[in-house]
Design an enzyme around this catalytic site. Structure first.
Site, PDB file in Angstrom:
ATOM      1  N   ASP A 184      47.015  45.765  29.993  1.00  0.00           N
ATOM      2  CA  ASP A 184      45.759  45.410  30.652  1.00  0.00           C
ATOM      3  C   ASP A 184      46.065  44.255  31.615  1.00  0.00           C
ATOM      4  O   ASP A 184      47.161  43.701  31.593  1.00  0.00           O
ATOM      5  CB  ASP A 184      44.758  44.978  29.570  1.00  0.00           C
ATOM      6  CG  ASP A 184      43.325  44.933  30.061  1.00  0.00           C
ATOM      7  OD1 ASP A 184      43.080  45.250  31.238  1.00  0.00           O
ATOM      8  OD2 ASP A 184      42.446  44.574  29.256  1.00  0.00           O
ATOM      9  N   ASP A 234      36.680  47.985  33.081  1.00  0.00           N
ATOM     10  CA  ASP A 234      35.585  47.425  32.290  1.00  0.00           C
ATOM     11  C   ASP A 234      34.223  47.884  32.812  1.00  0.00           C
ATOM     12  O   ASP A 234      33.526  47.166  33.521  1.00  0.00           O
ATOM     13  CB  ASP A 234      35.687  45.898  32.289  1.00  0.00           C
ATOM     14  CG  ASP A 234      36.985  45.443  31.648  1.00  0.00           C
ATOM     15  OD1 ASP A 234      37.623  46.272  30.957  1.00  0.00           O
ATOM     16  OD2 ASP A 234      37.385  44.289  31.840  1.00  0.00           O
TER      17      ASP A 234
END
Lengths: 925, 529
Positions: free
Chosen positions: A524, A599
């Site tokens: 990430d 996200d």
């Protein structure tokens, strides 16, 4: 820790929705502003035809800018597979300009080009096939790629070619001139006496320094941006250039900002705008009913793409069009690429079919990594599962509620103080016990490893990177530091191959303590995310060896995933397929694993946008795509959660994920009815795993997307060109997720005149090329199987995909109006590279025609045996036979019992019982 | 017979023995009656029956289930998808007969372990249940106590109310003459003060006349006034002839008698020629400081404070306030510094210059004393009434809680139980609140105040819900679920935060221990399979 945490929270989670002011507009990005001020018109560039050099593999030609006399070098290549490469660089740059390495899988093989004609106005080169030619016009410089009388594509037809040559800063330049007379050297070497020394240009604001918010970009190398325009006559649909939370068909950017490609960690991103997101693939695909083409702009710097649709005739190009086609009322799409640094290196993918374009792009950047079967199952993630016991409870929850699950994920809280490669000593004290517990259930785990490294002298990873000088450096040569999850962090220089080799070695079982063979990795924050950096990323003047971050920004994330993926391959001695999920990506990232859309939020709009976002990625090679099921931020309504599971079950990467601050949402927390709905959605996924696996094998082989926009399969059907609320899996399954709250029905477009589509839930038949209203309940979403296809399923859904490896297949034969159907079945060991290295696989062609269904070997040189067999055959659109017989490979003939449902025209063959890897034939009489 | 009414597919071995449905070589009819198949299609690894009943021993039917006999342990059903999936589910290994999985028969061990656990549980339950009986008895006693206390207080209250009224009359009767006498005294004093003030003024005038009369001719003349610039009336800084004349009433000079009128005009401005130092003492009227108003605590407020002190549990409003404070402390620690220090009340300063009022005469003093006594008596009785009111309120509040069918949970009331973990001290005060405090300093966080019993329908007393705790940043307000299990001790066993800001606390108490027979019979119920 508390104040630090508070500070971080405010830094990264401080706003309700995206704070646009954190990110640059074109106006605020000085090179974009400078470039965009230049309007279409007469190009100052002129081709110097007498500098032409023609060899078998390429031609080169110098270009000169008549305004400043700077010379460029144009290289033209005809590439194998119907592609043309156009490279433009400064003839004599002050210092080398960045050319993106490691994206092309090989030096693309070239094919000879021949000079067909030449005069003082230009040249004509033959591309060898289909009357294809490249016309080079000298004054102004432009390129036209034509096929017969048709112009396919023109470069610089609007005169927007710009090349900001490297220069010395004015205040230092006079000294340099006096000392070595570098400026006049060019003039001496220039063959044409008219050419004068490079003219000084006026400095414009932002050329030598640029400030955004509190961040200053020192720009020691000055301006270096490049731009080039492309015109597609006859085209009004272009796609690609992910990642944007926007429609599948690209929009006209006149009057607004261009599409931006600059990998950024955008907090709570907004839908339907062209702001940059986590990843960038600089590939645009044009399509009309006649032809599909692509442009691959190989540049890793910040890039902006302007798209302008018009009808030809309004542009300079119109005259040419009038001459060639005798019409001025043809649509045209103009695309303009602007990048901050590097060179122009463009691959024109000439198609002509969508699959040709996919193959062409795949030949350059590779295909989707073939994932292990289990990674196509269901993934349960949350920020965060609290501890070992929590993981165990969640694992048991899936069994208790009889929902299949292959992976449980651990986010950043599993580490010891956000030190990746470590485990929290209290919460995850015995990681191997935990992993063994999952292994006993044939389940796996993914742990997060981010590329920011806590600056902490007690952390060996940090110490090693520091001592090996593997960190990215500031412009002054110190280790670059920024804020991320662990607080003050260093950023390993993943562009450095030695660094990557070292990183990969850290995944060895004896290096990564607590890791086991069922632990896989998630990268990430690899844009890279720097909480206190400009636009939440790295300063552009930071240094990766001799290159500035400016040059390499968009490829940084690819390198992180590449290094991690190689680490996972190495730890098993090259035997096991890796699995690495990444948030940032670039052209070529498909080779290293899966991508998710970052996200997102628990909103219907985000569910809806997941379709065009993944379709766009699929068009540019990245098939293994998914969105966080349920939405990352916020708490989904139960209806939204169920609908998202139903949609996610039919998207390539199927993972539920949730933000730390949201209530728990494991599938069984919403009452038995909703648990049952989610169970059914996940079970549909697992039953279809053989189909998914075969589609991924196909993607790995051909570069064709797994999840496909309808126009890819129906390229001559304009009604499909803007569809983004439904899609195809492969070419045979049409999926229309329900993405509206309280929906009682959806209108699906069933493509293809002459096609038949079978509702997979009811086997009801529908004709193609129509809009069909389908009432829906909460129980499922509309899915159709194309008449003419054979899809294999495993209906014995078990608790994980690994448990189902030897289970029998049910073949769903959907007959075309002509009474035919075909499909494939692909089987291997589902997790190693032996399919590739040892040819250990089974690949069969299933074919139905003339009342005969047979299975034939598609890869006679392969070898693999399976315990799986054919349990059942369901034939849709069938007529009632009198008898059915099975002819086995050894010629023995036996009767097959069957049932016929005349109302539904469905014929069910009971237990043919043949091995799934064998040759066999079934005769209907 | 039992078997025939079970709607679920039945364990294969058992049924084959019974030969009720799975009769060898006879056609089998699916248990849902949907169809009949030849017997060789039973357990032939192909699902023929929609209800899955033809494949009790294979994984062929998606909706099937498999029966593990688990001799030595508890028999159980598992989904048929777990047959031969390589994972040992049945402790007797019967689910993995063809998968190659190496399963060991662990039924005996499990049975033993379970037996031990159950035995231990039974012991705990037995003892716990006894304790519970005690608790129930105690609760009964306490309840009776409270009830009688309440009755007593009610009677008390009536009496007190009467007493308050009586004493109010006494007070008011005593206050009337007191008031009159005081007023009289004050009036006399005011008059006295006026006379003194006039005399002082006269003296000052005479003094001024002497000062002004520079040539001591017995007259104050225009020129003499002009030397006093402070008497300037048109604000030009000097006293002109005309101004001076004006001040003197239009004449050139005045004698002592006429000066009286002039003095009235100028005395406010006039500055003595004597040095400044002496000026103050000569002009006390001008510089007399204003006496600050006395700061009294309003009676309501003091009542409220008293209420709070006497109340066992703060009222809802107060809790709210506390929460808000907590929240601020939690999320914006820096703001603490902004908080102003409490204002310090300074006693009013007596003006020393002021001449004191002469003391009350004896008669008045007697009246005052009498009134004060009546006031004291009245206030005392009022306080006593409030006290009783508070006590009643507390008892009524306590009685209003649902302490379980036999009030077995009432002993938890007004108690607190703590658990210390590596980071925090958790505190559960049943029927009040749950809180968390960092072990090494820091403010307390409210994890929820008493909400409701939240157990399953058949026994809601197994879970307590505490809600509306301190808000989480961008998240919900903190809340805690307390899970009650039978135990001899009353203890907080563990805490966790399964979801962000949603806490789970495990709490043992004898109050939830069930009658041992009930436990045993439910165990026997399992054995009957």
């Amino acid at each position: 820790m508390v104040p630090l945490l508070v500070a971080l929270l405010f830094l990264c989670l401080g706003a309700e929705a995206v704070d646009r002011s954190n990110f640059k507009t074109c106006e605020q990005s000085s090179f974009c502003k400078r470039q965009r001020e230049l309007k279409p018109g007469q190009s100052p560039y002129r081709a110097l035809l007498d500098t032409l050099e023609l060899s078998d593999s390429r031609i080169t030609l110098q270009l000169i800018n008549d305004n400043n006399k700077v010379r460029l070098l144009l290289e033209l290549y005809r590439l194998h597979g119907n592609m043309t490469r156009v490279k433009i660089n400064e003839l004599k740059p002050l210092k080398p300009r960045y050319e993106v390495p490691d994206v092309l899988i090989t030096d693309p093989p070239t094919e000879p080009m021949t000079l067909v004609a030449q005069d003082e106005n230009g040249l004509v080169l033959s591309l060898g096939v289909d009357e294809q030619r490249v016309i080079v016009s000298a004054r102004p410089f432009r390129l036209d790629i034509v096929e017969g009388p048709t112009v396919l594509l023109s470069l610089n037809s609007r005169g927007l070619l710009t090349f900001e040559h490297l220069r010395l800063r004015k205040d230092t330049k006079h000294d340099a001139d006096a000392e070595d007379g570098g400026g006049s050297e060019n003039a001496e070497q220039a063959e044409d006496e008219d050419e004068q020394a490079v003219k000084e240009e006026e400095d414009k604001p932002g050329m030598w320094e640029e400030t955004f918010k509190t961040h200053s970009d020192s720009k020691p190398n000055g301006p270096s941006s490049i731009s080039l325009d492309f015109s597609f006559p006859g085209v009004d649909h272009v796609y690609g250039i992910p990642e944007h939370a926007d429609t599948l068909k690209l929009r006209n950017t006149d009057g607004g900002d261009p599409y931006r490609l600059y990998n950024l960690d955008v907090f709570q991103y907004e839908l339907h705008n062209l702001m940059a997101l986590y990843g960038a693939v600089p590939v645009i695909i044009s399509h009309n009913t006649e032809r599909t083409m692509g442009i691959f702009w190989l540049n890793a710097a910040e890039t902006w793409v302007d798209i302008s649709s018009s009808t030809a005739g309004k542009t300079v190009f119109g005259k040419m069009m009038d001459f060639v086609q005798g019409s001025s009322e043809v649509p045209q799409t103009d695309v303009r690429w602007i990048s901050e640094s590097g060179i122009i290196d463009v691959f024109v993918l000439l198609g002509p079919t969508p699959n040709d374009v996919f193959a062409q792009y795949a030949s350059l950047t590779g295909t989707q990594a073939f994932p292990s079967l289990s990674t196509l199952g269901y993934h349960q993630c949350r920020w965060n599962y609290n501890d070992k016991e929590d993981v165990k409870t969640v694992d048991e929850g899936f069994d208790k509620h009889d929902i299949p699950c292959d992976f449980i994920w651990l986010d950043i809280e599993h580490t010891d103080g956000k030190r990746y490669f470590t485990w929290d000593p209290h919460k995850f004290a015995q990681p191997k016990e935990m992993l063994q517990g999952l292994m006993d259930k044939k389940r796996k785990m993914v742990a997060i490893v981010d590329p920011h490294i806590k600056v902490d002298s007690g952390y060996n990873i940090n110490n090693e990177i520091r001592s090996k000088s593997f960190y990215v450096k500031t412009k002054d040569g110190a280790d670059y530091e920024g804020w991320c999850w662990p607080g003050n962090s260093g950023y390993p220089d993943f562009t450095n191959p030695e660094m990557r080799a070292w990183w990969a070695s850290k995944f060895a079982y004896d290096q990564y303590e607590g890791s086991m063979e069922n632990l896989f990795i998630w990268n990430d924050m690899n844009e890279p995310s720097v909480f206190n950096g400009p636009e939440v990323t790295m300063h552009k003047d930071a240094l990766h060896g001799s290159w500035e971050h400016r040059d390499v920004h968009n490829i940084y994330g690819l390198y992180v995933q590449k290094a991690t993926s190689e680490g996972l391959i190495q730890r098993s001695g090259g035997v096991e397929r890796p699995f690495v999920l990444t948030r940032a990506f670039f052209a070529g990232s498909q080779r290293y694993g899966a991508v998710w859309t970052g996200d997102n939020a628990a909103e219907w709009g985000h569910l809806k946008i997941s379709i065009p976002m993944c379709l766009s990625l699929g068009l540019v090679g990245i098939s293994f795509c998914g969105a966080d099921v349920g939405g990352f931020f916020k708490h989904p309504s139960t209806e939204l959660l169920v609908r998202w599971y139903q949609a996610g079950a039919y998207q390539p990467f199927f993972r539920a994920h949730a933000h730390l601050d949201t209530p728990r949402r494991e599938p069984w927390l919403f009452g038995p009815d909703n648990t049952a709905l989610i169970r059914e959605a996940v079970r549909q996924r697992y039953a279809l795993l053989p189909f998914w696996y075969q589609l991924f094998y196909n993607a790995y082989r051909t570069g064709q997307p797994v999840m496909r926009a309808l126009w890819v399969e129906y390229p001559k059907e304009p009604a499909t060109f803007v569809i983004e609320d439904e899609y195809l899996l492969g070419k045979d399954l049409l999926v229309h997720p329900v993405t509206d709250e309280g929906a009682k029905g959806v209108t699906a477009y069933l493509p293809g005149k002459g096609e038949i589509w079978y509702d997979v839930h009811t086997f009801q038949k529908h004709k193609g090329a129509q809009n069909l209203y389908i009432p829906v309940t909460m129980s499922s979403i509309p899915v159709f199987q194309r008449g003419g296809s054979i899809i294999s399923r495993k209906n014995r859904v078990r608790r994980s995909s690994t448990c189902m490896e030897n289970d029998p297949y049910t073949l769903y034969v959907a007959l075309s109006p002509q009474g035919t159907a075909e499909g494939e079945i692909y089987i291997d060991d589902f997790h190693t590279f032996n399919f590739e290295k040892e040819k250990q696989f089974i690949h069969r062609h299933l074919h139905f025609s003339d009342n005969t269904l047979s299975s034939n070997n598609l890869a006679p040189d392969s070898n693999f045996s399976t315990a799986a067999w054919i349990e059942k055959v369901i034939i849709m659109g069938a007529t009632q036979p009198t008898s059915i017989s099975l002819i086995a490979a050894d010629g023995t003939k036996s009767a097959v019992e069957f049932e016929f449902d005349s109302a539904a025209s469905v014929l069910t063959l009971r237990k043919p019982g043949v091995n799934a890897g064998a040759d066999w034939t079934v005769l209907l009489q | 017979l039992i078997v025939s009414i079970l709607p679920l597919p039945i364990e294969w071995e058992q049924l084959r023995m019974k030969r009720q449905f799975y009769e060898e070589n006879k056609p089998f009819t699916c248990l849902d009656g949907s169809r009949t198949i030849p017997f060789d299609r039973v357990n032939d690894d192909y699902c023929d029956c929609r209800d899955g009943s033809d494949e009790p021993g294979t994984a062929a039917c998606p909706n099937g289930s498999f029966h593990c006999t688990n001799a030595g342990f508890r028999p159980t059903f598992i989904p048929s998808s777990r047959i031969n999936d390589g994972i040992c589910d049945c402790c007797d290994t019967t689910d993995e007969y063809n998968s190659g999985a190496k399963c060991e028969n662990t039924c005996k061990e499990l049975g033993q372990k379970e037996h031990e656990v159950l035995q231990k549980m039974a012991e705990i339950t037995k003892e716990g249940f006894l304790l519970k009986q005690q608790l129930i008895q105690e609760a009964k006693n306490r309840q009776q106590e409270k009830q009688s206390k309440l009755t007593e207080l009610q009677n008390n209250k009536k009496e007190l109310e009467e007493k308050v009224e009586a004493l109010r009359t006494v007070k008011e009767t005593a206050e009337q003459p007191e008031k009159e006498a005081k007023e009289l005294h004050l009036k006399a004093w005011e008059e006295q003060k006026a006379i003194i003030r006039a005399e002082k003024d006269k003296a000052k005038m005479a003094e001024a006349f002497l000062e002004l009369d520079d040539d001591a001719d017995g007259f104050v003349a225009v020129a003499e006034l002009q030397t006093h610039a402070e008497l300037d009336t048109d604000a030009d800084g000097t006293v002109s002839e005309t101004e001076a004349q004006g001040l003197l009433g239009g004449v050139d000079h005045v004698d002592t008698a006429s000066f009286e009128k002039v003095w009235d005009n100028i005395k406010d401005k006039y500055v003595s020629e004597v040095s400044n130092n002496s000026q103050d003492s000569h002009t006390p009227d001008i510089t007399r400081p204003v006496e600050p108003a006395p700061v009294d605590t309003p009676p309501e407020e003091s009542n409220k404070l008293a209420d709070n002190d006497s109340e066992q549990y703060p009222s809802d409003d107060d809790v709210q306030e506390e929460e808000e404070e907590d929240e601020e402390e939690d999320d914006y620690p820096e703001e603490d510094f902004d908080k102003a220090p409490p204002t310090v009340k300074t006693p009013p300063k007596k003006d020393e210059d002021e001449e004191a009022m002469p003391p009350y005469d004896d008669e008045t003093r007697v009246l005052i004393d009498a009134a004060q006594k009546a006031r004291d008596n009245f206030e005392e009785s009022e306080r006593a009434l409030r006290d009783v009111d508070d006590q009643m309120k507390n008892i009524e509040k306590e009685i209003s809680f649902d302490f379980g069918p036999d009030s077995e949970f009432s002993y938890l009331y007004s108690q607190c139980y703590e658990l210390t973990t590596s980071e925090y001290i958790y505190k559960l005060c049943p029927f009040n609140r749950v809180s968390q405090k960092p072990k090494y300093g820091g403010s307390e966080t409210n994890l929820g105040t008493w909400g409701t019993w939240a157990g399953p329908e058949d026994n809601k007393y197994l879970l307590m819900k505490y809600e509306h705790g301190t808000g989480c940043w961008q998240g919900p307000n903190r809340s805690t679920t307390v899970k009650l299990t039978c135990g001899k001790e009353t203890t907080v066993m563990s805490t966790s935060e399964p979801s962000r800001c949603e806490y789970l606390m495990e709490f043992t108490t004898p109050a939830v221990c069930q009658e041992p027979e009930a436990v045993i019979s439910s165990l026997h119920g399992h054995d009957e399979f």
